[in-house]
Design a protein around this motif. Structure first.
Motif, mmCIF file in Angstrom:
data_model
loop_
_atom_site.group_PDB
_atom_site.id
_atom_site.type_symbol
_atom_site.label_atom_id
_atom_site.label_comp_id
_atom_site.label_asym_id
_atom_site.label_seq_id
_atom_site.Cartn_x
_atom_site.Cartn_y
_atom_site.Cartn_z
ATOM 1 N N GLN A 118 0.831 -1.209 0.000
ATOM 2 C CA GLN A 118 0.000 0.000 0.000
ATOM 3 C C GLN A 118 0.865 1.258 0.000
ATOM 4 O O GLN A 118 0.537 2.224 -0.683
ATOM 5 N N HIS B 227 2.196 1.584 -3.564
ATOM 6 C CA HIS B 227 1.193 2.121 -4.493
ATOM 7 C C HIS B 227 0.996 3.613 -4.253
ATOM 8 O O HIS B 227 0.843 4.386 -5.201
ATOM 9 N N LEU C 253 3.764 5.396 -5.933
ATOM 10 C CA LEU C 253 3.627 5.359 -7.399
ATOM 11 C C LEU C 253 2.514 6.285 -7.878
ATOM 12 O O LEU C 253 2.603 6.883 -8.944
ATOM 13 N N SER D 122 11.926 -3.897 -7.641
ATOM 14 C CA SER D 122 11.895 -2.710 -6.773
ATOM 15 C C SER D 122 12.856 -1.645 -7.273
ATOM 16 O O SER D 122 12.566 -0.445 -7.193
ATOM 17 N N ALA E 282 11.324 0.031 -10.179
ATOM 18 C CA ALA E 282 10.244 0.923 -9.729
ATOM 19 C C ALA E 282 10.781 2.132 -8.972
ATOM 20 O O ALA E 282 10.108 3.157 -8.887
ATOM 21 N N PHE F 44 12.182 1.838 -5.681
ATOM 22 C CA PHE F 44 12.187 1.643 -4.230
ATOM 23 C C PHE F 44 13.552 1.202 -3.712
ATOM 24 O O PHE F 44 13.795 1.204 -2.512
ATOM 25 N N LEU G 189 5.929 4.182 -15.080
ATOM 26 C CA LEU G 189 5.571 2.784 -14.831
ATOM 27 C C LEU G 189 4.488 2.649 -13.768
ATOM 28 O O LEU G 189 4.281 3.536 -12.948
ATOM 29 N N CYS H 6 2.764 -0.564 -11.114
ATOM 30 C CA CYS H 6 3.147 -1.854 -10.505
ATOM 31 C C CYS H 6 1.928 -2.628 -10.034
ATOM 32 O O CYS H 6 0.908 -2.041 -9.671
ATOM 33 N N LEU H 7 2.087 -3.919 -10.009
ATOM 34 C CA LEU H 7 1.071 -4.782 -9.391
ATOM 35 C C LEU H 7 1.840 -5.844 -8.594
ATOM 36 O O LEU H 7 2.697 -6.530 -9.146
ATOM 37 N N PHE H 8 1.524 -5.932 -7.302
ATOM 38 C CA PHE H 8 2.235 -6.892 -6.461
ATOM 39 C C PHE H 8 1.380 -8.142 -6.253
ATOM 40 O O PHE H 8 0.240 -8.211 -6.714
ATOM 41 N N SER I 120 -0.093 -9.134 -3.584
ATOM 42 C CA SER I 120 -1.313 -8.810 -2.821
ATOM 43 C C SER I 120 -1.265 -7.347 -2.402
ATOM 44 O O SER I 120 -0.290 -6.653 -2.722
ATOM 45 N N ASP I 121 -2.279 -6.902 -1.679
ATOM 46 C CA ASP I 121 -2.367 -5.526 -1.158
ATOM 47 C C ASP I 121 -2.265 -4.473 -2.265
ATOM 48 O O ASP I 121 -1.578 -3.466 -2.126
ATOM 49 N N ASN I 122 -2.940 -4.736 -3.384
ATOM 50 C CA ASN I 122 -2.887 -3.772 -4.483
ATOM 51 C C ASN I 122 -4.019 -2.764 -4.437
ATOM 52 O O ASN I 122 -4.037 -1.818 -5.211
ATOM 53 N N ILE I 123 -4.975 -2.998 -3.560
ATOM 54 C CA ILE I 123 -6.106 -2.074 -3.502
ATOM 55 C C ILE I 123 -6.313 -1.608 -2.062
ATOM 56 O O ILE I 123 -5.819 -2.233 -1.126
ATOM 57 N N PHE I 124 -7.042 -0.521 -1.937
ATOM 58 C CA PHE I 124 -7.367 -0.006 -0.605
ATOM 59 C C PHE I 124 -8.752 -0.543 -0.234
ATOM 60 O O PHE I 124 -9.761 -0.137 -0.823
ATOM 61 N N ARG J 196 -6.473 -0.141 -12.344
ATOM 62 C CA ARG J 196 -5.930 1.126 -11.862
ATOM 63 C C ARG J 196 -4.565 1.398 -12.493
ATOM 64 O O ARG J 196 -4.260 2.533 -12.852
#
Lengths: 538, 210
Positions: free
Chosen positions: A168, A171, A174, B45, B48, B50, B75, B77-79, B81-85, B143
């Motif tokens: 989170q 994201h 980003l 990472s 991206a 990080f 760019l 990213c999609l991980f 899990s935990d990609n949405i709120f 997204r």
């Protein structure tokens, strides 16, 4: 055939239930003794209509409410600022300050705060006396409550922010979240879940605040119900007035406890808080300045007062006091009380946590909830109320002052039980579930399991719980104010007396001794558990 | 075009490093494979932003990426899990990805279009927490597409999905890569996924720090 595992589980359940029963009985005995002493022959409605009671309730509620508002605002904003600027220097010092605030005795905190904000304090020397019109009063009490509660809230909020999945934060970076978007979508959803419980806990702590109000309140204008109970017993010798105040306090605390759940507050240990968060915020200049100011505020609030006590105390005049038997007698009493109360609190917390887990495993939710509730019972019945009821109960039969040590020991153990439970229970339950099958397969008994498996695995939590309760008991100025005498003194009691008699050098010296001893108690227990762990690993 | 040239990432505590060079064209998928713990996620990472690579260059159409902040890189990213709120609705989750220069009306239309394209149009007003793992991954992907960035980084996005959902997700990824002309870099654990995606392969391995 019943498995030994179930047998030991049942033993845990019985033992925990017995302790729970004992705690409920103790609370009931308190209530009964208070009722007999104060309410049985009293017309309650006429009593409550006396303006004195109304004023005490009003001022207690107001100071607690203001303390909660200030502490929550400071704690939440402080936690966010610390998390956002993790890479800034002084972070470790501020975290150390947060930790110290949990350990520092209230008496020491009061002296430290006066060294910065008091009439002859550092701020006054810089010409700031106009900002703080009076060294004692509501302002001082609020400041002292913030000193203790902002770090507490910060720790709880920081541990929540640390538990947000790193995805989170990534994201958010980003998507170029602003500080506001971070707050709306990440920080607030994480923090809001713990705010009601931690605010409730802070409210209860401030509502039942005793020693800080006694030392910094500056007289009857700023008081709490606890201080009024103390005054009624110690100076007015009015048992029924004290009992009525106790009952009013109990009722208000019970109402608060119904609406909030202070027991669900989780105090994270320092290793959880020290992991660097994976966040890459977009740097806005306004927030940069805001965070800088917040960090500055935290340094002023947490570090500078203790720094002034350590580095700016003139203790030369009081150094002779260290060689007197009076000092060593008080020191020995304090150490014995601290170790005894910490052992008691950790044992009680562990027994209750195990019983709650076993009741959960057997799908007995009512028993599980009752056991869970019993540990927070003595947030409802604060130490001074407990002491008062013992005083009332035992006075007709025995020389009550002869039993002061044991009553204080019990009171201090119960005082730190809620904190110990919240530190130990979550870790203990997770560990217990993880190792249950293996321990069963190895046919380990309860004691063997505790000694070889649980204690080494949860060393940090045990050390934190033991150290914290030892430090709390060591510095407690609660029941001792009722039972203290020339023959029986503790270090905080001595310090309180020197503060009142303007023994500045002795008071400073005792504050330093108290601070050093409380920290030593914490670190010695931590070190011993670490050594024990190392021995087992060989 | 994305280009990684002699990128070295060092793991000093283990006295080892990974070194790699590869190129990904728009419309292509590049799969990074290697044993567990080799540093696949660390490489992603670093791309991206990080992490910082020890040396080497990362460029997009000739522009250096290493000097850019995370949010300035072209760019998404999609991980795993935990990609949405989860406290927001699907629509609000998607709205977070829409470029700020779009008007409200354009934003609504863009969300609707991408959501329909990825088969989540019916869920727009549901709380994101109500969706299954596969549906949540689609929301994350939607997204990412809405951000309008040409490079898509995926860190084992199929690992938590069951076989059926995984096949659908692979087909979807192949389609959107072509439709949106994306350059996709994906970390894959299963080489069958790599074959199914028609992806070019970059194999990582550790070497001692010289």
């Amino acid at each position: 055939m019943r498995l030994p595992h179930n047998d030991s589980g049942f033993t845990r359940l019985i033992w925990g239930t017995f302790i729970m029963g004992a705690l409920f009985c103790l609370a009931a005995i308190c209530l009964i003794s208070l009722y007999q002493a104060g309410l049985a022959d009293t017309n309650i409605s006429s009593l409550l209509s006396r303006p004195y009671f109304g004023y005490v309730i009003y001022i207690t509620l107001i100071q607690a409410l203001l303390s909660v508002i200030l502490s929550v605002c400071g704690g939440v904003l402080g936690a966010i600022a610390l998390h956002r600027r993790w890479h800034w220097p002084l972070r470790r010092l501020i975290l150390a300050g947060c930790f110290m605030a949990m350990i520092v005795p209230t008496t020491v905190a009061a002296i430290s705060l006066l060294k910065l904000w008091g009439q002859s304090g550092f701020i006054s020397l810089l010409g700031g006396s106009a900002i703080i019109p009076d060294r004692l009063g509501l302002w001082s009490v609020l400041l002292a409550h913030c000193f203790f509660n902002i770090p507490l809230i910060m720790r709880v909020c920081l541990s929540r922010l640390q538990s947000v999945p790193q995805g989170q934060y990534r994201h958010a970076a980003l998507l170029r979240f602003s500080a506001g978007a971070y707050f709306r979508h990440i920080e607030w959803p994480a923090i809001r879940t713990v705010l009601p419980s931690v605010s409730g806990l802070v409210f209860l702590l401030c509502f039942t605040s005793f020693s800080l109000v006694l030392m910094l309140g500056g007289g009857p204008a700023i008081t709490t119900m606890e201080v009024s109970i103390y005054t009624a017993l110690r100076f007015d010798f009015d048992l029924s007035k004290a009992a009525v105040l106790c009952v009013i306090q109990l009722v208000i605390c019970a109402i608060i406890l119904v609406f909030i759940k202070p027991s669900s507050t989780n105090f994270a240990s320092d290793n959880v808080l020290d992991a660097a968060p994976l966040r890459a915020d977009h740097q806005s200049k306004i927030w940069l300045v805001g965070d800088g100011l917040l960090w500055f505020g935290l340094v002023i609030l947490l570090l500078v007062p203790l720094g002034l006590l350590i580095f700016n105390s003139d203790i030369r005049g009081g150094i002779d006091f260290l060689s007197t038997p009076r000092f060593w007698s008080a020191f020995a009493h304090s150490v014995a009380l601290a170790i005894g109360a910490a052992t008691g609190a950790v044992t009680l917390a562990m027994s209750l946590a195990m019983a709650a887990a076993e009741a959960q495993r057997r799908h007995w939710p009512l028993l599980s909830r009752l056991v869970e509730f019993s540990h927070s019972l003595f947030l409802l019945v604060p130490a001074l109320v407990l002491g008062t009821s013992f005083f009332i109960l035992l006075r007709p039969y025995v020389a009550v002052f002869d039993y002061g040590f044991y009553i204080i020991l019990l009171g201090n153990a119960l005082l730190s039980l809620p904190f110990c439970y919240r530190i130990l229970a979550p870790a203990l339950l997770t560990h217990w579930h993880k190792t249950d099958r293996l321990c069963h397969a190895l046919r380990l008994g309860i004691w063997q399991r505790f000694r070889l498996i649980t204690l080494p695995a949860l060393g940090a939590e045990f050390a934190f719980a033991f150290g914290l309760s030892a430090a709390l008991s060591f510095g407690d100025l609660g029941i001792i104010t009722l039972f203290g005498s020339q023959e029986f003194e503790t270090l905080p009691y001595l310090l309180f007396q020197f503060m009142n008699r303007y023994g500045a050098a002795e008071a400073d010296l005792l504050a330093l001794v108290l601070l050093g001893s409380a920290l030593s108690l914490y670190y010695i227990s931590y070190y011993l558990i670490k050594v024990y762990r190392g021995l087992l690993a060989r | 075009m994305f280009h990684a040239h002699n990128v070295i990432i060092q793991f000093e505590d283990e006295n080892s490093q990974i070194c790699t060079s590869f190129t990904v064209q728009p419309g292509d998928i590049c799969a990074i494979v290697g044993p567990s713990g080799v540093g696949k996620s660390t490489l992603l990472s670093a791309i991206a932003g990080f992490e910082t690579p020890h040396s080497g260059t990362l460029t997009w159409d000739g522009q250096d990426l290493v000097s850019l902040a995370v949010w300035e890189r072209p760019l998404a990213c999609l991980f795993q899990s935990d990609n949405i709120f989860t406290h927001l609705s699907v629509r609000r989750n998607l709205a977070l990805g829409v470029p700020r220069e779009l008007s409200n009306k354009e934003c609504v239309l863009a969300i609707q279009e991408v959501a329909e394209n990825l088969g989540i149009g019916a869920f727009l007003d549901r709380p994101a927490s109500d969706l299954s793992g596969g549906q949540q991954q689609r929301v994350g992907l939607a997204r990412a597409l809405l951000t309008n960035k040409p490079l898509l980084l995926l860190d084992e996005p199929f690992s938590a999905l069951d076989t059926e959902t995984r096949e659908t997700a692979i087909a979807l990824l192949k389609r959107i890569t072509k439709d949106y002309d994306l350059a996709v870099i994906i970390i894959a654990h299963d080489e069958a996924d790599v074959t199914a995606l028609d992806a070019s392969l970059v194999r990582l391995y550790r070497e001692p720090i010289s």
